[in-house]
Design a protein around this motif. Structure first.
Motif, PDB file in Angstrom:
ATOM      1  N   UNK A  39      34.809  36.995  25.425  1.00 27.00           N
ATOM      2  CA  UNK A  39      33.837  37.979  26.261  1.00 27.00           C
ATOM      3  C   UNK A  39      34.180  38.317  27.358  1.00 27.00           C
ATOM      4  N   UNK A  40      34.160  37.238  28.132  1.00 25.99           N
ATOM      5  CA  UNK A  40      34.928  36.925  29.109  1.00 25.99           C
ATOM      6  C   UNK A  40      36.257  36.450  29.506  1.00 25.99           C
ATOM      7  N   UNK A  41      36.727  38.004  29.544  1.00 26.61           N
ATOM      8  CA  UNK A  41      38.202  37.958  29.584  1.00 26.61           C
ATOM      9  C   UNK A  41      39.510  37.501  31.326  1.00 26.61           C
ATOM     10  N   UNK A  42      40.037  36.727  31.055  1.00 32.10           N
ATOM     11  CA  UNK A  42      40.520  36.158  32.593  1.00 32.10           C
ATOM     12  C   UNK A  42      42.488  36.765  32.580  1.00 32.10           C
ATOM     13  N   UNK A  43      42.445  37.466  33.486  1.00 25.30           N
ATOM     14  CA  UNK A  43      43.706  38.359  34.023  1.00 25.30           C
ATOM     15  C   UNK A  43      44.265  38.430  35.244  1.00 25.30           C
ATOM     16  N   UNK A  44      45.571  38.432  35.584  1.00 33.57           N
ATOM     17  CA  UNK A  44      46.183  38.678  36.376  1.00 33.57           C
ATOM     18  C   UNK A  44      45.359  37.483  37.240  1.00 33.57           C
ATOM     19  N   UNK A  45      45.658  36.087  37.103  1.00 32.30           N
ATOM     20  CA  UNK A  45      45.564  35.282  38.538  1.00 32.30           C
ATOM     21  C   UNK A  45      46.502  35.038  39.158  1.00 32.30           C
ATOM     22  N   UNK A  46      45.918  34.218  40.306  1.00 27.20           N
ATOM     23  CA  UNK A  46      46.574  34.613  41.158  1.00 27.20           C
ATOM     24  C   UNK A  46      45.803  32.603  42.267  1.00 27.20           C
ATOM     25  N   UNK A  47      47.003  31.903  42.104  1.00 31.83           N
ATOM     26  CA  UNK A  47      46.838  31.219  42.566  1.00 31.83           C
ATOM     27  C   UNK A  47      47.143  31.410  44.166  1.00 31.83           C
ATOM     28  N   UNK A  48      46.078  30.315  45.566  1.00 37.10           N
ATOM     29  CA  UNK A  48      46.251  30.157  46.105  1.00 37.10           C
ATOM     30  C   UNK A  48      45.331  29.079  46.826  1.00 37.10           C
ATOM     31  N   UNK A  63      43.513  28.685  49.231  1.00 34.36           N
ATOM     32  CA  UNK A  63      42.057  29.630  49.033  1.00 34.36           C
ATOM     33  C   UNK A  63      41.114  29.390  48.319  1.00 34.36           C
ATOM     34  N   UNK A  64      41.929  29.427  46.970  1.00 35.87           N
ATOM     35  CA  UNK A  64      41.109  29.340  45.523  1.00 35.87           C
ATOM     36  C   UNK A  64      42.157  30.228  44.358  1.00 35.87           C
ATOM     37  N   UNK A  65      41.030  30.657  43.873  1.00 42.02           N
ATOM     38  CA  UNK A  65      42.224  31.299  42.890  1.00 42.02           C
ATOM     39  C   UNK A  65      41.025  32.413  42.328  1.00 42.02           C
ATOM     40  N   UNK A  66      41.866  34.142  42.519  1.00 46.36           N
ATOM     41  CA  UNK A  66      42.298  35.811  42.565  1.00 46.36           C
ATOM     42  C   UNK A  66      42.099  35.720  40.804  1.00 46.36           C
ATOM     43  N   UNK A  67      41.461  36.474  40.345  1.00 49.68           N
ATOM     44  CA  UNK A  67      41.621  36.875  38.754  1.00 49.68           C
ATOM     45  C   UNK A  67      40.672  38.129  38.377  1.00 49.68           C
ATOM     46  N   UNK A  68      41.094  38.534  37.942  1.00 48.10           N
ATOM     47  CA  UNK A  68      39.907  40.220  37.073  1.00 48.10           C
ATOM     48  C   UNK A  68      39.281  39.400  35.371  1.00 48.10           C
ATOM     49  N   UNK A  69      38.181  39.899  35.799  1.00 46.87           N
ATOM     50  CA  UNK A  69      37.377  39.735  34.911  1.00 46.87           C
ATOM     51  C   UNK A  69      37.136  40.779  34.302  1.00 46.87           C
ATOM     52  N   UNK A  70      37.590  40.556  32.622  1.00 49.14           N
ATOM     53  CA  UNK A  70      36.822  41.548  32.476  1.00 49.14           C
ATOM     54  C   UNK A  70      36.025  41.627  30.913  1.00 49.14           C
ATOM     55  N   UNK A  71      34.606  42.446  31.477  1.00 48.98           N
ATOM     56  CA  UNK A  71      33.441  42.462  30.585  1.00 48.98           C
ATOM     57  C   UNK A  71      33.283  43.877  29.642  1.00 48.98           C
ATOM     58  N   UNK A  72      32.720  43.840  28.515  1.00 43.78           N
ATOM     59  CA  UNK A  72      32.583  45.207  28.163  1.00 43.78           C
ATOM     60  C   UNK A  72      33.552  46.151  28.558  1.00 43.78           C
ATOM     61  N   UNK A 129      40.802  26.076  42.917  1.00 46.37           N
ATOM     62  CA  UNK A 129      41.974  25.932  43.293  1.00 46.37           C
ATOM     63  C   UNK A 129      42.489  25.663  42.033  1.00 46.37           C
ATOM     64  N   UNK A 130      42.853  26.492  41.240  1.00 49.11           N
ATOM     65  CA  UNK A 130      44.294  26.373  39.896  1.00 49.11           C
ATOM     66  C   UNK A 130      43.660  27.732  38.705  1.00 49.11           C
ATOM     67  N   UNK A 131      45.723  28.006  38.415  1.00 48.12           N
ATOM     68  CA  UNK A 131      45.001  29.040  36.841  1.00 48.12           C
ATOM     69  C   UNK A 131      43.812  28.500  36.189  1.00 48.12           C
ATOM     70  N   UNK A 146      47.048  16.794  33.683  1.00 49.61           N
ATOM     71  CA  UNK A 146      48.233  16.517  34.727  1.00 49.61           C
ATOM     72  C   UNK A 146      49.037  17.650  34.974  1.00 49.61           C
ATOM     73  N   UNK A 147      49.406  18.229  34.097  1.00 47.76           N
ATOM     74  CA  UNK A 147      49.616  19.353  33.458  1.00 47.76           C
ATOM     75  C   UNK A 147      49.408  20.610  34.132  1.00 47.76           C
ATOM     76  N   UNK A 148      47.979  21.286  34.367  1.00 46.53           N
ATOM     77  CA  UNK A 148      47.263  21.319  34.891  1.00 46.53           C
ATOM     78  C   UNK A 148      47.707  21.434  36.220  1.00 46.53           C
ATOM     79  N   UNK A 149      47.734  20.699  37.368  1.00 47.43           N
ATOM     80  CA  UNK A 149      47.563  19.869  38.613  1.00 47.43           C
ATOM     81  C   UNK A 149      49.391  20.653  38.574  1.00 47.43           C
TER      82      UNK A 149
END
Length: 376
Positions: free
Chosen positions: A224-233, A235-244, A255-257, A314-317
């Motif tokens: 329903x809400x698809x995350x794409x193009x994730x970048x992590x810094x 200061x937070x996590x930037x990504x595209x949300x594809x909806x409709x 912060x984190x993928x 832990x793998x996510x960390x």
């Protein structure tokens, strides 16, 4: 004031004594205690969140999005990091010590008679506090599992499971399918069921159980809400949300993928909850940068605090550390409970840290205290 603090501390100590060896599963005691309180859980709207990992972040994100709509919002989470009052919050205000003390003192004889556990009493306290505070809605995080978790007395507007991996096997089962079945136990008749990304084996169990209980809809969150193009810094996590069919660039303050996925699960749950709670992606883009959650890649000076407590988290960390690439040398201080898969966690940390220091948390219950000598 000094006497009040002393009374509070003594009362909390007695409450904490009801953890560990007094843990029992089942909803009977929680239901009985809530009945004495005039069923506060039935007097408030709720959103119910379960999952092995990610549920705390999803709760924090839903909470922030609903607060941005001007609603009076309660939040029940566990465990706490520093103070018990962190578990029960209304509009960013933690429950007061005198409110905790008054509740525990008032219902002491009944909780003793019922044989109620720490978490059952705390859950009843949370629902009572939310009803008394007149919240518009409360976001409820499960404590352990789902089916027999004390929070599973609610009939929420929406129930969501964020992820499934191996953890708490002694209580929930040794296989992904068994654990999925326990967590899917929060799905209910006539209530939307939202499912986060997980293995095919876990997903099949989720869909089957949601269908068996006649959930009003079954929503795969990232479809329903698809995350794409994730970048992590840092200061937070930037990504595209594809909806409709439309992509919108957003940033989460977490912060984190995986936080991109957690944000999408939150949006899917709010849409399923109904028009009064739905948040557009453009509205979310304004609110998400301010989302904060202690202990989730939390930076304090040159320190990073994270509550990763199983191999999956832990793998996510580790992935987040690789993305952020903090200054070297990187020293990891690890404290776990003995019933966790600490061997796998150490192996994962060894792949990203220059040095590892092992310690046994002083707050651990005696029957779960880790002997670090086993690891050296």
């Amino acid at each position: 004031m000094e006497r009040g603090l002393s009374d509070y501390e003594r009362t909390l100590a007695a409450l904490f004594a009801r953890t560990g060896t007094t843990s029992k599963f089942g909803l009977e005691r929680t239901a009985a205690l809530l009945s004495l309180l005039d069923s506060p859980h039935n007097r408030i709207e709720t959103i119910h969140v379960a999952g092995t990992n990610g549920k705390g972040s999803v709760v924090a994100t839903i909470y922030a999005l609903l607060r941005a709509k001007g609603l009076r919002v309660g939040r029940y989470t566990s465990p706490h990091l520093v103070d018990f009052s962190e578990r029960i919050v209304v509009d960013d205000v933690q429950i007061a010590a005198d409110q905790v003390l008054a509740f525990l003192s008032r219902w002491e004889s009944d909780t003793e008679r019922l044989g109620a556990t720490f978490f059952e009493i705390t859950t009843a306290l949370a629902f009572d506090h939310f009803a008394t505070a007149g919240v518009d809605i409360a976001i409820i995080e499960t404590g352990l599992g789902g089916r027999l978790d004390s929070t599973n007395v609610v009939t929420p507007l929406v129930a969501g499971v964020t992820s499934i991996s191996i953890d708490h096997s002694e209580y929930l089962g040794d296989t992904i399918q068994e654990i999925a079945a326990e967590k899917a136990g929060i799905f209910k008749r006539g209530v939307p069921a939202v499912i986060g990304p997980m293995s095919a084996e876990a997903g099949e169990v989720m869909v089957r159980i949601a269908g068996d209980v006649a959930a009003s809809s079954i929503v795969q969150a990232v479809d329903r809400y698809t995350p794409l193009g994730v970048t992590v810094s840092t200061s937070g996590t930037d990504f595209d949300v594809v909806y409709d069919g439309t992509a919108t660039r957003v940033r989460s303050g977490l912060t984190g993928v995986e936080q991109a996925t957690n944000s999408c699960i939150a949006l899917a749950m709010l849409r399923a909850a109904g028009p009064a709670y739905q948040t557009s992606v453009s509205e979310a883009a304004v609110t998400l940068p301010a989302v904060r959650l202690r202990g989730r890649f939390e930076r304090v000076g040159n320190l990073i605090f994270d509550v990763a407590h199983n191999p999956a988290s832990m793998q996510a960390l580790a992935r987040t550390l690789e993305s952020v690439d903090p200054p070297r040398p990187l020293v990891a201080v690890l404290g776990v409970l003995k019933d966790k898969d600490w061997r796998a966690m150490i192996k994962i940390l060894a792949g990203v840290a220059d040095h590892i220091i092992l310690t046994a948390p002083s707050s651990a219950p005696l029957n779960r205290s880790w002997d670090v000598r086993e690891a050296v």
